[in-house]
Design a protein around this motif. Sequence first.
Motif, PDB file in Angstrom:
ATOM      1  N   ALA A  28    -118.419  11.730  17.003  1.00 58.12           N
ATOM      2  CA  ALA A  28    -117.559  11.588  15.825  1.00 58.12           C
ATOM      3  C   ALA A  28    -116.186  12.218  16.085  1.00 58.12           C
ATOM      4  N   LEU A  29    -116.160  13.233  16.964  1.00 47.64           N
ATOM      5  CA  LEU A  29    -114.865  13.858  17.295  1.00 47.64           C
ATOM      6  C   LEU A  29    -113.960  12.860  18.018  1.00 47.64           C
ATOM      7  N   ARG A  30    -114.567  11.984  18.790  1.00 45.69           N
ATOM      8  CA  ARG A  30    -113.777  10.938  19.475  1.00 45.69           C
ATOM      9  C   ARG A  30    -113.174   9.991  18.425  1.00 45.69           C
ATOM     10  N   TRP A  31    -113.999   9.649  17.410  1.00 49.34           N
ATOM     11  CA  TRP A  31    -113.459   8.818  16.322  1.00 49.34           C
ATOM     12  C   TRP A  31    -112.271   9.534  15.679  1.00 49.34           C
ATOM     13  N   LEU A  32    -112.461  10.844  15.396  1.00 49.08           N
ATOM     14  CA  LEU A  32    -111.410  11.603  14.708  1.00 49.08           C
ATOM     15  C   LEU A  32    -110.118  11.579  15.525  1.00 49.08           C
ATOM     16  N   GLU A  33    -110.276  11.812  16.821  1.00 49.12           N
ATOM     17  CA  GLU A  33    -109.106  11.856  17.695  1.00 49.12           C
ATOM     18  C   GLU A  33    -108.359  10.511  17.662  1.00 49.12           C
ATOM     19  N   LEU A  34    -109.117   9.420  17.758  1.00 47.27           N
ATOM     20  CA  LEU A  34    -108.490   8.084  17.759  1.00 47.27           C
ATOM     21  C   LEU A  34    -107.831   7.783  16.411  1.00 47.27           C
ATOM     22  N   PHE A  35    -108.491   8.197  15.337  1.00 48.27           N
ATOM     23  CA  PHE A  35    -107.945   7.965  14.002  1.00 48.27           C
ATOM     24  C   PHE A  35    -106.665   8.785  13.790  1.00 48.27           C
ATOM     25  N   LEU A  36    -106.716  10.074  14.160  1.00 49.86           N
ATOM     26  CA  LEU A  36    -105.545  10.932  13.959  1.00 49.86           C
ATOM     27  C   LEU A  36    -104.368  10.463  14.811  1.00 49.86           C
ATOM     28  N   GLU A  37    -104.655   9.969  16.010  1.00 50.76           N
ATOM     29  CA  GLU A  37    -103.562   9.471  16.858  1.00 50.76           C
ATOM     30  C   GLU A  37    -102.904   8.250  16.204  1.00 50.76           C
ATOM     31  N   ARG A  38    -103.734   7.416  15.594  1.00 51.48           N
ATOM     32  CA  ARG A  38    -103.166   6.263  14.882  1.00 51.48           C
ATOM     33  C   ARG A  38    -102.348   6.718  13.679  1.00 51.48           C
ATOM     34  N   LEU A  39    -102.889   7.696  12.944  1.00 48.49           N
ATOM     35  CA  LEU A  39    -102.137   8.215  11.776  1.00 48.49           C
ATOM     36  C   LEU A  39    -100.796   8.781  12.229  1.00 48.49           C
ATOM     37  N   ARG A  40    -100.844   9.523  13.323  1.00 49.38           N
ATOM     38  CA  ARG A  40     -99.621  10.184  13.820  1.00 49.38           C
ATOM     39  C   ARG A  40     -98.540   9.181  14.172  1.00 49.38           C
ATOM     40  N   THR A  41     -98.939   8.065  14.747  1.00 49.84           N
ATOM     41  CA  THR A  41     -97.939   7.096  15.217  1.00 49.84           C
ATOM     42  C   THR A  41     -97.742   5.947  14.219  1.00 49.84           C
ATOM     43  N   SER A  42     -98.322   6.094  13.013  1.00 49.62           N
ATOM     44  CA  SER A  42     -98.239   5.001  12.035  1.00 49.62           C
ATOM     45  C   SER A  42     -96.877   5.001  11.332  1.00 49.62           C
ATOM     46  N   ASP A  43     -96.587   3.887  10.653  1.00 53.39           N
ATOM     47  CA  ASP A  43     -95.420   3.890   9.777  1.00 53.39           C
ATOM     48  C   ASP A  43     -95.890   3.652   8.352  1.00 53.39           C
ATOM     49  N   LYS A  44     -94.921   3.627   7.414  1.00 50.80           N
ATOM     50  CA  LYS A  44     -95.321   3.587   6.000  1.00 50.80           C
ATOM     51  C   LYS A  44     -96.037   2.292   5.619  1.00 50.80           C
ATOM     52  N   HIS A  45     -95.962   1.268   6.485  1.00 51.04           N
ATOM     53  CA  HIS A  45     -96.655   0.008   6.168  1.00 51.04           C
ATOM     54  C   HIS A  45     -98.078  -0.019   6.742  1.00 51.04           C
ATOM     55  N   SER A  46     -98.409   0.959   7.565  1.00 52.84           N
ATOM     56  CA  SER A  46     -99.735   0.951   8.207  1.00 52.84           C
ATOM     57  C   SER A  46    -100.831   1.219   7.177  1.00 52.84           C
ATOM     58  N   LYS A  47    -101.982   0.599   7.413  1.00 54.29           N
ATOM     59  CA  LYS A  47    -103.109   0.774   6.487  1.00 54.29           C
ATOM     60  C   LYS A  47    -104.114   1.759   7.078  1.00 54.29           C
TER      61      LYS A  47
END
Length: 218
Positions: free
Chosen positions: A118-137
């Motif tokens: 699950a930590l791998r999921w968290l890492e991948l999710f947080l990396e996406r959040l970090r590089t997301s823009d305001k239109h990202s879901k």
Amino acid sequence: MAGSWSSDNQKFCMREVLDTFKLCLSPDKEVYLEHYVAGWRGLVKFLNSLGSVFTFISKDAVSKIQILSNFLSGESSSQYVTVQSMVSYELENQLVDVNKTGIHPESGCRTLLRLHRALRWLELFLERLRTSDKHSKTSVMCSEAYNESLAQHHPWLVRKAAGLAFVVLPGRTAFFEVMNVGPPEQVVAVLGEALPLILEVYQITEDLYAKHHLLDLP
Ligand SMILES: CCCCCCCC/C=C\CCCCCCCC(=O)N[C@@H](COP(=O)(O)O)[C@H](O)/C=C/CCCCCCCCCCCCC
């Protein structure tokens, strides 16, 4: 996990949870189980604040956290200080179901493996959040991260239920607000600081489990 809810305003603060993962590494790069578990406890609080749709996920995480907490406070607690000492102790004492015979279904090694994935999921999710823009879901980011990690270990029914839960995740703006870290630039900065440490904790655990052939524990 004292401190993930600020005492001043009773608001959840993700920065404090992510800081807990920073405490996980000892100077010689062992992973402290106590802080690892505390980090997950904080994340579960966050998950609970997102609503009852996520209860089936948080219940599973809580049961695993509880198993590890019992080891941390049990009669062999000195063997459970780090993930490394736990692995050595459980393997040396045949407490792990390495032969997949169904004995020791609640070893520390197999329980931690579930959170490790699950930590791998968290890492991948947080990396996406970090590089997301305001239109990202958030729902898309979460489900992409899930499909690349945890989903490979879950049966169809769990994957389906998880997919349905992701749909009701709050949008990025509301999500950042619940994190209570500050404006989006600050969220990005905090994630940028926390992610390398989470990655390091993940990689050390992954290498340890690979070395002892523990990555497929039933
Ligand atoms: C800065 C933002 C941070 C985001 C915060 C996220 C908070 C997440 C908190 C907890 C995550 C849950 C961890 C789930 C552990 C799952 C362990 C597991 O794989 N268990 C399965 C196998 O266990 P055994 O049967 O072998 O004992 C079990 O079958 C799972 C059941 C429940 C479903 C798990 C779905 C996990 C989805 C990923 C989490 C999504 C959370 C979304 C919130 C943003």
